[in-house]
Design an enzyme around this catalytic site. Structure first.
Site, PDB file in Angstrom:
ATOM      1  N   LYS A   1       1.691  -6.462   5.768  1.00 48.55           N
ATOM      2  CA  LYS A   1       1.703  -7.658   4.905  1.00 48.55           C
ATOM      3  C   LYS A   1       2.948  -7.707   4.038  1.00 48.55           C
ATOM      4  O   LYS A   1       3.414  -6.672   3.545  1.00 48.55           O
ATOM      5  CB  LYS A   1       0.473  -7.656   3.987  1.00 48.55           C
TER       6      LYS A   1
ATOM      7  N   TYR B   1       0.828  -1.217   0.000  1.00 47.62           N
ATOM      8  CA  TYR B   1       0.000   0.000   0.000  1.00 47.62           C
ATOM      9  C   TYR B   1       0.863   1.269   0.000  1.00 47.62           C
ATOM     10  O   TYR B   1       0.351   2.360  -0.186  1.00 47.62           O
ATOM     11  CB  TYR B   1      -0.922   0.075   1.227  1.00 47.62           C
TER      12      TYR B   1
END
Ligand code: A2P
Length: 281
Positions: free
Chosen positions: A78, A53
């Protein structure tokens, strides 16, 4: 008690996790900081980010600006597909922590299995090691199919605490949720509102929402929690952030839940992101 109170659930490693969290995908830069600080002020404690992101710095800054102590928060990131190799995965976890200005993650996930690479077990071994080193409290995955989960369990003996997957009324993932339950894995839901698509106009859900004096998004998020899934809604607006939190003061009936599940479409995925095929790095 504020009606935004969020209960905790227990994971298979005996740690606890809030039953609802805040998604941060596409919340970047100073506007992202404003939205995330607003969410923390609204009462969210679990914040879901990812290396991919490109907003781990944004989240780190938001945590500092919020004034809420680290121990009260539950922070997720992540591992991206480009760093599945063991040594790289460990460096990446450290890099993510540096970017967020944190000493540990509450939860760290493998973002996609990318079976063609054949490296997700190696990545999982790195997450196991990072947990041993205290960099991560709990470890899990995203977008894994049962065959991928089974391989992790068979080859390492360590079961993920959670599998974060696309889940909303058009894609309720019944079979996968049943598999998770049998194996003690908690389902987390990404795009829990189906990215505010047509699902928010569904008459079936509208009718249910009127019965309880709640909004359609609140009914959908409550539906997730009553399926024992943990939704991670995202909103840039403080009012909608509060709205999405205020779901623990009413209860859907089994008939309501079945009616919402009946909106499932044969392939209800919002985008063409099949976990066996989708690759992102
Ligand atoms: P906004 O940021 O303007 O609130 P998902 O979590 O399923 O990915 O959906 C995110 C989208 O849903 C965002 O576009 C967000 O817009 C919108 N959204 C979030 N909460 C609500 C709500 N309570 N009512 C309407 N739209 C919402």
């Amino acid at each position: 008690m504020k009606n935004s109170f969020i209960p905790n659930i227990v994971l298979n490693d005996q740690s606890t996790m809030p039953a609802l969290g805040f998604g941060t995908y596409m919340l970047n830069g100073s506007a992202g900081v404003a939205s995330i600080v607003s969410a923390i002020k609204a009462g969210y404690r679990m914040l879901d980010s990812a290396f991919k992101y490109e907003n781990e710095g944004t989240l780190g800054k938001s945590i500092v600006e919020s004034g809420v102590s680290r121990e009260e928060l539950y922070i997720i990131s992540k591992l991206p597909g480009r760093h599945h190799r063991y040594a790289e995965a460990l460096y990446t976890i450290e890099e993510s922590l540096y970017r967020m200005r944190l000493d540990y993650f509450d939860l760290y996930l493998i973002h996609w299995p990318i079976p063609r690479l054949g490296l997700y077990v190696e990545a999982w071994q790195a997450l196991i090691e990072a947990k041993k080193r205290g960099l991560i409290r709990s470890i899990g995955v995203c977008n894994f199919l049962p065959e991928h989960l089974q391989k992790l369990i068979d080859e390492t003996g360590v079961t993920p605490v959670t599998n974060q997957v696309e889940l909303h009324p058009y894609f309720p993932q019944q079979k996968l949720r049943d598999w998770h339950k049998e194996h003690g894995i908690v389902t987390q839901s990404w795009s829990p509102l189906g990215r505010a698509s047509k699902v928010l106009q569904e008459p079936v859900i509208k009718e249910i929402s009127e019965k309880y004096g709640k909004t359609v998004p609140q009914v959908i998020l409550r539906w997730h929690t009553q399926l024992d899934a943990v939704p991670l809604p995202k909103s840039t607006s403080y009012d909608r952030q509060i709205e999405n939190l205020s779901i623990f003061d009413f209860e859907l009936t089994p008939e309501d839940i079945a009616a919402i599940c009946s909106l499932a479409k044969p392939d209800g995925r919002r985008q063409d992101r099949h976990p066996a095929l989708h690759e992102e790095f």
